[in-house]
Design a protein around this motif. Structure first.
Motif, short mmCIF file in Angstrom:
data_model
loop_
_atom_site.label_atom_id
_atom_site.label_comp_id
_atom_site.label_asym_id
_atom_site.label_seq_id
_atom_site.Cartn_x
_atom_site.Cartn_y
_atom_site.Cartn_z
N VAL A 152 1.45 2.81 7.17
CA VAL A 152 0.91 3.73 6.23
C VAL A 152 1.02 5.09 6.71
N GLY A 212 -3.33 3.97 1.02
CA GLY A 212 -3.85 2.74 1.32
C GLY A 212 -4.09 2.02 -0.16
N LEU A 221 5.89 3.48 0.12
CA LEU A 221 5.23 2.05 0.33
C LEU A 221 5.34 1.53 1.77
N SER A 222 4.35 0.87 2.11
CA SER A 222 4.30 0.22 3.68
C SER A 222 4.91 -1.15 3.69
N LYS A 237 2.43 8.41 5.55
CA LYS A 237 1.53 9.52 4.92
C LYS A 237 1.95 10.82 5.66
N PRO A 285 0.75 -1.21 0.32
CA PRO A 285 0.12 0.07 0.15
C PRO A 285 0.80 1.22 -0.06
N ASP A 286 0.49 2.39 -0.56
CA ASP A 286 0.94 3.40 -0.69
C ASP A 286 0.69 4.22 0.47
N THR A 287 0.77 5.82 0.53
CA THR A 287 0.36 6.58 1.81
C THR A 287 -1.11 6.76 1.63
#
Length: 162
Positions: free
Chosen positions: A85, A30, A102-103, A89, A26-28
């Protein structure tokens, strides 16, 4: 998110000529980012230990400040850590990063482990960078020793060779 299969033996990083392990993280926001969806585009995956830490902040700010080098070369930049995440963010908003963070939080460090850059003792990613070609093959990589930042000139040399 998916748990990739390790591409290398534990403690050995993926290197030039190896297929890049596929992943979805997931990116910042989600939103899942799937590496296989980026085939056809050169991608730089940059692993780093922790958001908001000194060396990581200076390295990623340097990439942010020189993003045109990557954009001109047609390279998509993905920065990966084991931070959650929400931490990423907040860090992205603080630093104004214009690339994806990315998390790799859960399963914890699975993607870093598949690239051979997960530090089992401390539970975070090492500083490893992997330039992946349009076919999903690693063309250049570097893993820095603990406490040592990566050199922007190394990235520029790798970009010049693609």
């Amino acid at each position: 998110m998916t748990s990739p299969e390790p591409a290398v033996a534990p403690g050995q990083a993926v290197g030039a000529g190896d297929p890049a392990p596929d992943f979805t993280l997931p990116d910042t926001h989600g939103t899942p980012v799937h590496l296989a969806d980026l085939r056809g585009q050169t991608t730089l995956v940059v692993f780093y230990p922790f958001a908001f830490s000194g060396i990581c902040t200076s390295e990623l700010c340097e990439l942010r400040d020189n993003i045109e080098d990557f954009e001109t070369a047609g390279v998509r930049l993905l920065a990966v850590s084991t931070d959650p995440v929400f931490t990423l963010k907040a860090w992205q908003e603080t630093e104004g990063f214009g690339f994806d963070l990315l998390s790799d939080f859960w399963p914890h460090g699975a993607v870093a482990r598949s690239f051979g850059v997960f530090d089992e003792e401390s539970g975070h990613a090492l500083r490893g960078s992997f330039l992946i070609d349009t076919d999903g093959i690693v063309r250049w990589s570097v893993v820095s020793p603990r406490g040592r930042r990566r050199d922007l000139e190394g990235y520029r040399q790798a970009l010049a060779e693609i």
